[in-house]
Design a protein around this motif. Structure first.
Motif, short mmCIF file in Angstrom:
data_model
loop_
_atom_site.label_atom_id
_atom_site.label_comp_id
_atom_site.label_asym_id
_atom_site.label_seq_id
_atom_site.Cartn_x
_atom_site.Cartn_y
_atom_site.Cartn_z
N ALA A 1 -45.09 13.52 3.82
CA ALA A 1 -45.10 14.74 3.01
C ALA A 1 -43.67 15.21 2.80
N PRO A 2 -42.92 14.49 1.94
CA PRO A 2 -41.51 14.87 1.74
C PRO A 2 -41.39 16.25 1.08
N HIS A 3 -40.31 16.91 1.41
CA HIS A 3 -39.96 18.17 0.76
C HIS A 3 -39.75 17.85 -0.73
N PRO A 4 -40.04 18.78 -1.64
CA PRO A 4 -39.82 18.52 -3.06
C PRO A 4 -38.40 18.02 -3.39
N VAL B 1 -32.21 17.93 8.30
CA VAL B 1 -32.87 17.23 7.20
C VAL B 1 -34.25 16.74 7.63
N GLU B 2 -34.41 16.39 8.91
CA GLU B 2 -35.72 15.96 9.40
C GLU B 2 -36.75 17.09 9.34
N GLY B 3 -36.28 18.33 9.38
CA GLY B 3 -37.18 19.48 9.34
C GLY B 3 -37.58 19.92 7.95
N LEU B 4 -36.97 19.34 6.92
CA LEU B 4 -37.34 19.71 5.55
C LEU B 4 -38.70 19.14 5.16
N GLY B 5 -38.97 17.92 5.52
CA GLY B 5 -40.22 17.26 5.17
C GLY B 5 -40.42 16.06 6.07
N TYR C 1 -24.93 8.35 2.67
CA TYR C 1 -24.27 9.02 3.79
C TYR C 1 -24.23 10.54 3.60
N CYS C 2 -23.99 11.00 2.40
CA CYS C 2 -23.88 12.44 2.15
C CYS C 2 -25.23 13.10 1.91
N THR C 3 -26.27 12.32 1.77
CA THR C 3 -27.56 12.83 1.30
C THR C 3 -28.13 13.94 2.16
N SER C 4 -28.09 13.81 3.47
CA SER C 4 -28.68 14.85 4.30
C SER C 4 -27.99 16.19 4.09
N GLY C 5 -26.66 16.18 4.01
CA GLY C 5 -25.94 17.42 3.76
C GLY C 5 -26.21 17.98 2.38
N MET C 6 -26.32 17.11 1.39
CA MET C 6 -26.66 17.54 0.03
C MET C 6 -28.03 18.20 0.01
N LEU C 7 -28.99 17.58 0.69
CA LEU C 7 -30.35 18.14 0.74
C LEU C 7 -30.34 19.52 1.40
N ALA D 1 -36.25 19.24 -8.77
CA ALA D 1 -37.01 19.96 -7.74
C ALA D 1 -37.22 21.41 -8.16
N ALA D 2 -36.20 22.02 -8.75
CA ALA D 2 -36.34 23.40 -9.22
C ALA D 2 -37.39 23.50 -10.32
N ALA D 3 -37.40 22.53 -11.23
CA ALA D 3 -38.41 22.53 -12.30
C ALA D 3 -39.80 22.39 -11.70
N GLY D 4 -39.92 21.59 -10.65
CA GLY D 4 -41.21 21.45 -9.96
C GLY D 4 -41.64 22.74 -9.30
#
Length: 159
Positions: free
Chosen positions: A86-89, A78-82, A104-110, A152-155
């Motif tokens: 400059a966060p990942h979309p 998850v640290e490598g996404l953004g 707690y689940c957020t990193s896996g969801m991302l 994010a997909a719409a973006g």
């Protein structure tokens, strides 16, 4: 159990050398040796999604993946996404939708959502729900998470 040695990894686009037993679970190397704490330990059986990382672009449970299985492969946490600046979309959409209740689940969801958008940049709600099916959310943020992925997909379409 194999003996200790050096395992070469590519983590978040950076070559890394780990001096450890090749059977060490990837999550332990990430959290304890590389200080990448975003990947969470959940069930320890690869069934909750909290420990997911991308390996070659595919979500994989790091709790049951030994180092030898990912030697030389591209690993994204998850640290490598953004980054905070400059966060990942997807990370920005999660913030905008307030999709992390306990977090707690957020990193896996991302990670699962990033894999989905890589293979399908314009998913519908059913496809998002199917892609996140292996990720458990116990605090009830699932609908916000789905909205964040769709946002994010719409973006992606507007770029």
């Amino acid at each position: 159990m194999s003996s200790g040695g050096t395992v070469a990894l590519q983590v978040n686009n950076t070559p890394r050398q780990i001096d450890a037993d090749a059977d060490l679970p990837l999550i332990d190397a990430l959290r304890d040796m590389l200080d990448l704490k975003g990947t969470r330990f959940g069930c320890g059986a690869g069934q909750c999604g909290a420990c997911f990382v991308l390996v070659g672009g595919h979500p994989m449970p790091s709790c049951e993946t030994p180092l030898w299985a990912v030697a030389g492969k591209s690993i994204t946490t998850v640290e490598g996404l953004g980054s905070p600046g400059a966060p990942h979309p997807l990370q920005q959409a999660f913030l905008d939708e307030q999709a992390a209740q306990c977090g707690y689940c957020t990193s896996g969801m991302l990670i699962s959502a990033a894999a989905l958008l890589r293979r399908n940049p314009d998913p519908d709600e059913a496809e998002v729900r199917a892609a996140l099916e292996r990720n458990l959310c116990r605090c009830g943020s699932h609908n916000r998470i789905v909205r964040a992925v769709l946002r994010a997909a719409a973006g992606n379409k507007s770029r």
